[in-house]
Scaffold this motif. Sequence first.
Motif, mmCIF file in Angstrom:
data_model
loop_
_atom_site.group_PDB
_atom_site.id
_atom_site.type_symbol
_atom_site.label_atom_id
_atom_site.label_comp_id
_atom_site.label_asym_id
_atom_site.label_seq_id
_atom_site.Cartn_x
_atom_site.Cartn_y
_atom_site.Cartn_z
ATOM 1 N N SER A 17 15.603 78.521 -72.736
ATOM 2 C CA SER A 17 17.018 78.142 -72.736
ATOM 3 C C SER A 17 17.232 76.652 -72.977
ATOM 4 O O SER A 17 18.379 76.192 -72.996
ATOM 5 C CB SER A 17 17.659 78.532 -71.399
ATOM 6 N N ASN A 18 16.159 75.894 -73.160
ATOM 7 C CA ASN A 18 16.277 74.457 -73.404
ATOM 8 C C ASN A 18 16.399 74.229 -74.918
ATOM 9 O O ASN A 18 15.472 74.535 -75.668
ATOM 10 C CB ASN A 18 15.054 73.720 -72.851
ATOM 11 N N VAL B 120 15.228 72.239 -81.258
ATOM 12 C CA VAL B 120 15.669 71.293 -82.284
ATOM 13 C C VAL B 120 14.479 70.534 -82.856
ATOM 14 O O VAL B 120 14.346 70.382 -84.087
ATOM 15 C CB VAL B 120 16.713 70.313 -81.713
ATOM 16 N N ASP B 121 13.597 70.069 -81.990
ATOM 17 C CA ASP B 121 12.463 69.272 -82.464
ATOM 18 C C ASP B 121 11.471 70.126 -83.253
ATOM 19 O O ASP B 121 10.888 69.656 -84.244
ATOM 20 C CB ASP B 121 11.768 68.592 -81.287
ATOM 21 N N PHE C 212 17.263 75.968 -85.284
ATOM 22 C CA PHE C 212 18.520 75.252 -85.080
ATOM 23 C C PHE C 212 19.624 76.205 -84.613
ATOM 24 O O PHE C 212 20.442 75.864 -83.754
ATOM 25 C CB PHE C 212 18.948 74.544 -86.371
ATOM 26 N N THR C 213 19.639 77.410 -85.176
ATOM 27 C CA THR C 213 20.652 78.400 -84.790
ATOM 28 C C THR C 213 20.464 78.826 -83.340
ATOM 29 O O THR C 213 21.443 78.971 -82.591
ATOM 30 C CB THR C 213 20.573 79.627 -85.725
ATOM 31 N N ARG C 214 19.207 79.018 -82.926
ATOM 32 C CA ARG C 214 18.934 79.354 -81.525
ATOM 33 C C ARG C 214 19.375 78.222 -80.605
ATOM 34 O O ARG C 214 19.946 78.466 -79.531
ATOM 35 C CB ARG C 214 17.439 79.626 -81.323
ATOM 36 N N VAL D 74 22.617 78.130 -77.560
ATOM 37 C CA VAL D 74 22.534 77.635 -76.188
ATOM 38 C C VAL D 74 23.475 76.453 -75.984
ATOM 39 O O VAL D 74 24.126 76.318 -74.945
ATOM 40 C CB VAL D 74 21.079 77.211 -75.855
ATOM 41 N N SER D 75 23.549 75.581 -77.004
ATOM 42 C CA SER D 75 24.328 74.336 -76.906
ATOM 43 C C SER D 75 25.150 74.172 -78.193
ATOM 44 O O SER D 75 24.706 73.503 -79.130
ATOM 45 C CB SER D 75 23.364 73.149 -76.706
ATOM 46 N N PRO D 76 26.349 74.783 -78.265
ATOM 47 C CA PRO D 76 27.122 74.833 -79.511
ATOM 48 C C PRO D 76 27.512 73.472 -80.077
ATOM 49 O O PRO D 76 27.757 73.366 -81.286
ATOM 50 C CB PRO D 76 28.372 75.635 -79.110
ATOM 51 N N ASP D 77 27.589 72.447 -79.235
ATOM 52 C CA ASP D 77 27.996 71.119 -79.706
ATOM 53 C C ASP D 77 26.809 70.175 -79.875
ATOM 54 O O ASP D 77 26.978 68.949 -79.863
ATOM 55 C CB ASP D 77 29.014 70.497 -78.744
#
Length: 223
Positions: free
Chosen positions: A148-149, A154-155, A174-176, A180-183
């Motif tokens: 969930s992180n 991203v990295d 990136f989509t995953r 979790v973090s839309p912004d």
Amino acid sequence: MSVYFPLSTVLSALAAAAFLPACLSEARADETSELFKQRLLTDTCVKRGDAEPQKRIVACTEVIQLNKLAAPEMALAFLNRAGAYKATGDQEHATSDYAEALRRFNDQVDDNQPVAQIVYQRAVAYQALGQIDRALASYNEAIRLEPSNPIPLVDRGNALLKHTGRLVDAILDFTRALAVSPDNVDALMGRGDAYGRNGDFGLSIADLDRAIVLAPHNPTAHV
């Protein structure tokens, strides 16, 4: 039997008794001041993501020299100083610090009970040193431990994008992360970049437009 002390002895004892609390107070004040200074240095080096590179280099150098941090924070101090050196263009010192950070993270990773944060930070060091296969393996493990992180996603997406050409896999990461973090601006910029390289320019522009709305002063999305 009565015992009498000379007056000078009594006065000296009283003076010493009066002086002792003042000495203790000054010692405590010095200790508090030193702890406060160390906390500020640690915050600038280890915790503040927005610290200017030169300030971070100075703070991390002092923290490392004090040698009072726990092992995970000390490794992170080397990692963050490496990133600051890289930002200033000092690749020699950056490489040296990344290597030291990696050595320390490797010492801390317990294969039987791995800690997601340490595994992730090790991946960052691997990637910075150009050891991409090992970086991806560490990102995989960090994501498995803490799915969930969004940060390891991203990295890993950026590592796939920049070093392997696996655009579809990068877009999935990136989509995953955005689920979790839309912004998450970094995820939007990464996915926008990946879409663009894949020829999906409409999707690319949509992600980059969204990133600019969220972070209008970030030059990367504009570029």
